[in-house]
Design a protein around this motif. Structure first.
Motif, PDB file in Angstrom:
ATOM      1  N   THR A  27      18.935  43.852  36.572  1.00  0.00           N
ATOM      2  CA  THR A  27      20.207  43.967  37.280  1.00  0.00           C
ATOM      3  C   THR A  27      20.931  42.638  37.437  1.00  0.00           C
ATOM      4  OG1 THR A  27      19.374  45.872  38.526  1.00  0.00           O
ATOM      5  CG2 THR A  27      21.326  44.769  39.388  1.00  0.00           C
ATOM      6  N   GLU A  28      20.217  41.620  37.932  1.00  0.00           N
ATOM      7  CA  GLU A  28      20.868  40.326  38.176  1.00  0.00           C
ATOM      8  C   GLU A  28      21.339  39.681  36.881  1.00  0.00           C
ATOM      9  OE1 GLU A  28      18.024  41.180  39.644  1.00  0.00           O
ATOM     10  OE2 GLU A  28      18.449  41.089  41.811  1.00  0.00           O
ATOM     11  N   ARG A  29      20.575  39.840  35.808  1.00  0.00           N
ATOM     12  CA  ARG A  29      20.977  39.233  34.529  1.00  0.00           C
ATOM     13  C   ARG A  29      22.224  39.926  33.983  1.00  0.00           C
ATOM     14  NH1 ARG A  29      18.597  35.503  31.563  1.00  0.00           N
ATOM     15  NH2 ARG A  29      19.066  35.313  29.348  1.00  0.00           N
ATOM     16  N   ILE A  30      22.290  41.239  34.140  1.00  0.00           N
ATOM     17  CA  ILE A  30      23.473  41.974  33.691  1.00  0.00           C
ATOM     18  C   ILE A  30      24.692  41.554  34.512  1.00  0.00           C
ATOM     19  CG2 ILE A  30      24.534  44.277  33.632  1.00  0.00           C
ATOM     20  CD1 ILE A  30      21.682  45.335  32.930  1.00  0.00           C
ATOM     21  N   ALA A  31      24.506  41.403  35.804  1.00  0.00           N
ATOM     22  CA  ALA A  31      25.592  40.929  36.667  1.00  0.00           C
ATOM     23  C   ALA A  31      26.032  39.523  36.251  1.00  0.00           C
ATOM     24  CB  ALA A  31      25.144  40.928  38.122  1.00  0.00           C
ATOM     25  N   ALA A  32      25.080  38.675  35.926  1.00  0.00           N
ATOM     26  CA  ALA A  32      25.378  37.301  35.518  1.00  0.00           C
ATOM     27  C   ALA A  32      26.193  37.276  34.222  1.00  0.00           C
ATOM     28  CB  ALA A  32      24.075  36.522  35.342  1.00  0.00           C
ATOM     29  N   VAL A  33      25.821  38.125  33.276  1.00  0.00           N
ATOM     30  CA  VAL A  33      26.536  38.198  32.002  1.00  0.00           C
ATOM     31  C   VAL A  33      28.004  38.548  32.227  1.00  0.00           C
ATOM     32  CG1 VAL A  33      26.803  39.607  29.924  1.00  0.00           C
ATOM     33  CG2 VAL A  33      24.544  38.735  30.554  1.00  0.00           C
ATOM     34  N   VAL A  34      28.242  39.553  33.050  1.00  0.00           N
ATOM     35  CA  VAL A  34      29.612  39.992  33.315  1.00  0.00           C
ATOM     36  C   VAL A  34      30.389  38.889  34.041  1.00  0.00           C
ATOM     37  CG1 VAL A  34      31.015  41.628  34.643  1.00  0.00           C
ATOM     38  CG2 VAL A  34      29.066  42.441  33.296  1.00  0.00           C
ATOM     39  N   GLU A  35      29.767  38.206  34.983  1.00  0.00           N
ATOM     40  CA  GLU A  35      30.453  37.136  35.706  1.00  0.00           C
ATOM     41  C   GLU A  35      30.795  35.957  34.792  1.00  0.00           C
ATOM     42  OE1 GLU A  35      31.859  36.752  38.657  1.00  0.00           O
ATOM     43  OE2 GLU A  35      31.420  38.847  39.079  1.00  0.00           O
ATOM     44  N   LEU A  36      29.951  35.678  33.802  1.00  0.00           N
ATOM     45  CA  LEU A  36      30.269  34.619  32.848  1.00  0.00           C
ATOM     46  C   LEU A  36      31.550  34.937  32.087  1.00  0.00           C
ATOM     47  CD1 LEU A  36      26.762  33.754  31.317  1.00  0.00           C
ATOM     48  CD2 LEU A  36      28.137  32.326  32.846  1.00  0.00           C
ATOM     49  N   MET A  37      31.676  36.172  31.652  1.00  0.00           N
ATOM     50  CA  MET A  37      32.862  36.564  30.897  1.00  0.00           C
ATOM     51  C   MET A  37      34.100  36.619  31.786  1.00  0.00           C
ATOM     52  SD  MET A  37      31.379  39.219  28.053  1.00  0.00           S
ATOM     53  CE  MET A  37      30.305  40.141  29.157  1.00  0.00           C
ATOM     54  N   MET A  38      33.914  37.018  33.041  1.00  0.00           N
ATOM     55  CA  MET A  38      35.045  37.029  33.958  1.00  0.00           C
ATOM     56  C   MET A  38      35.486  35.611  34.301  1.00  0.00           C
ATOM     57  SD  MET A  38      35.738  40.093  34.106  1.00  0.00           S
ATOM     58  CE  MET A  38      37.172  39.633  35.059  1.00  0.00           C
ATOM     59  N   LEU A  39      34.545  34.690  34.418  1.00  0.00           N
ATOM     60  CA  LEU A  39      34.894  33.296  34.661  1.00  0.00           C
ATOM     61  C   LEU A  39      35.721  32.745  33.510  1.00  0.00           C
ATOM     62  CD1 LEU A  39      34.792  30.547  36.011  1.00  0.00           C
ATOM     63  CD2 LEU A  39      32.448  30.265  35.164  1.00  0.00           C
ATOM     64  N   ALA A  40      35.327  33.068  32.292  1.00  0.00           N
ATOM     65  CA  ALA A  40      36.090  32.626  31.115  1.00  0.00           C
ATOM     66  C   ALA A  40      37.517  33.143  31.202  1.00  0.00           C
ATOM     67  CB  ALA A  40      35.422  33.127  29.839  1.00  0.00           C
ATOM     68  N   GLY A  41      37.668  34.411  31.552  1.00  0.00           N
ATOM     69  CA  GLY A  41      38.999  34.997  31.675  1.00  0.00           C
ATOM     70  C   GLY A  41      39.816  34.360  32.780  1.00  0.00           C
ATOM     71  N   ASP A  42      39.181  34.067  33.920  1.00  0.00           N
ATOM     72  CA  ASP A  42      39.894  33.445  35.042  1.00  0.00           C
ATOM     73  C   ASP A  42      40.411  32.061  34.664  1.00  0.00           C
ATOM     74  OD1 ASP A  42      39.411  35.622  36.637  1.00  0.00           O
ATOM     75  OD2 ASP A  42      37.739  34.710  37.734  1.00  0.00           O
ATOM     76  N   LEU A  43      39.572  31.275  33.984  1.00  0.00           N
ATOM     77  CA  LEU A  43      39.997  29.931  33.572  1.00  0.00           C
ATOM     78  C   LEU A  43      41.167  29.998  32.596  1.00  0.00           C
ATOM     79  CD1 LEU A  43      36.518  28.213  33.080  1.00  0.00           C
ATOM     80  CD2 LEU A  43      38.192  27.718  34.873  1.00  0.00           C
ATOM     81  N   LEU A  44      41.072  30.924  31.646  1.00  0.00           N
ATOM     82  CA  LEU A  44      42.141  31.064  30.657  1.00  0.00           C
ATOM     83  C   LEU A  44      43.432  31.544  31.318  1.00  0.00           C
ATOM     84  CD1 LEU A  44      42.663  30.685  27.665  1.00  0.00           C
ATOM     85  CD2 LEU A  44      42.002  33.071  27.296  1.00  0.00           C
ATOM     86  N   ASP A  45      43.313  32.479  32.262  1.00  0.00           N
ATOM     87  CA  ASP A  45      44.486  32.970  32.985  1.00  0.00           C
ATOM     88  C   ASP A  45      45.193  31.843  33.723  1.00  0.00           C
ATOM     89  OD1 ASP A  45      44.105  35.523  32.119  1.00  0.00           O
ATOM     90  OD2 ASP A  45      43.407  36.333  34.037  1.00  0.00           O
ATOM     91  N   ASP A  46      44.417  30.986  34.399  1.00  0.00           N
ATOM     92  CA  ASP A  46      45.018  29.873  35.134  1.00  0.00           C
ATOM     93  C   ASP A  46      45.761  28.932  34.201  1.00  0.00           C
ATOM     94  OD1 ASP A  46      44.095  30.815  37.539  1.00  0.00           O
ATOM     95  OD2 ASP A  46      42.393  29.449  37.665  1.00  0.00           O
TER      96      ASP A  46
END
Length: 303
Positions: free
Chosen positions: A60-79
């Protein structure tokens, strides 16, 4: 699912993905800053959906971590695309390094899924959802930054693509990795509604933070702005969007702009619309054929 455990999993994935010290330092720094600012909504959604359909706690935690990594990438690009204020540490980083961090986070996330000790078919399904929903979000983001919004309907459709698709991605990553094949229509509906509500809330917040967010300067037509532009009364936003005053003149009167929006009911209307979409999501969650404790967990995330 503990936030600190997810953070450590994110760092573990990145430690094994980058060998150049300066790049590794940059991506690890991004994790620390993301942890301070984020409630890990997307990772939590992925984890809950994985548990909901598999009742397996191990990954569970690893799957959550994977998704958060991709969301972080998107947040940085959006900014970067929105020209919002980046963290001070990022302003000192060369653009090439910044872009390598963004791309690296996406690739590290994808590789981490491929490395999961889960059936290959399930992983392929999860990666398919990631690609399709990220492409949808990209289209929505482009509509937003190019000001391709004229009506409230346009705005809501843009939010469905830009934000709803990202929430759906998080939900479907967990669902696919659990091997679940049913409930997908229901999940898609409440994921879109959650994304729309969250983005409306973010857009309201941005209108109070002119020095950090570029929405007004970029003439983005969020829901409160559309409300003001449709008003029968004259107001400063109307004057700005019709080019009768420039941004510097508007900025000098920003307190009056906010006051006009509050008095006219623009913020109230947007908040009501956000609540409507949250209620719609809650109603769809009730239709899930799962244990009530998971429904409660999803409702807690939304509220």
């Amino acid at each position: 699912m503990e936030k600190e455990t997810v953070r450590m999993k994110m760092k573990e994935i990145l430690e094994s993905s980058f060998s150049v010290p300066s790049l590794k330092e940059a991506v690890l720094t991004s994790i620390e800053e993301h942890t301070k600012q984020s409630d890990f909504l997307f990772g939590r959604l992925a984890g809950v959906h994985y548990q909901m359909f598999s009742e397996n706690m191990k990954e569970t935690e690893r799957i959550a971590a994977v998704v958060e990594l991709m969301m972080l990438a998107g947040d940085l690009l959006d900014d970067l695309v929105d020209q919002d204020s980046l963290e001070i540490s990022w302003r000192q980083v060369p653009l090439a390094t910044f872009l390598h961090v963004v791309v690296g986070l996406l690739l590290a996330g994808q590789k981490a899924i491929a490395d999961l000790p889960i059936d290959d078919y399930k992983k392929v399904r999860a990666q398919s959802y990631i690609l399709s929903r990220l492409l949808q979000s990209l289209n929505g983001q482009h509509m937003d930054v190019t000001n391709d919004i004229q009506t409230e309907t346009d705005y809501l459709q843009m939010l469905k693509k830009k934000s709803g698709s990202l929430v759906a991605m998080a939900c479907f990553v967990g669902t696919a990795l659990a091997g679940a094949e049913k409930n997908t229509v229901i999940i898609e509906k409440y994921a879109n509604d959650i994304g729309i509500a969250a983005q409306i809330d973010n857009d309201i917040d941005a209108l109070y933070r002119w020095d950090e967010k570029n929405d007004i300067k970029a003439k983005k037509k969020s829901l409160p702005v559309l409300y003001m532009l449709a008003s029968k009364r004259d107001n400063l936003l109307k004057q700005y969007f019709s080019n009768h005053i420039d941004y510097n003149e508007l900025y000098a009167q920003k307190e009056k702009v906010i006051q006009q929006m509050e008095q006219e009911g623009a913020f109230y209307y947007a908040k009501v619309m956000s609540q409507i979409y949250k209620e719609k999501a809650l109603q769809e969650i009730e239709k899930l054929d799962v244990d009530d404790r998971y429904k409660s967990a999803l409702k807690t995330i939304i509220l």
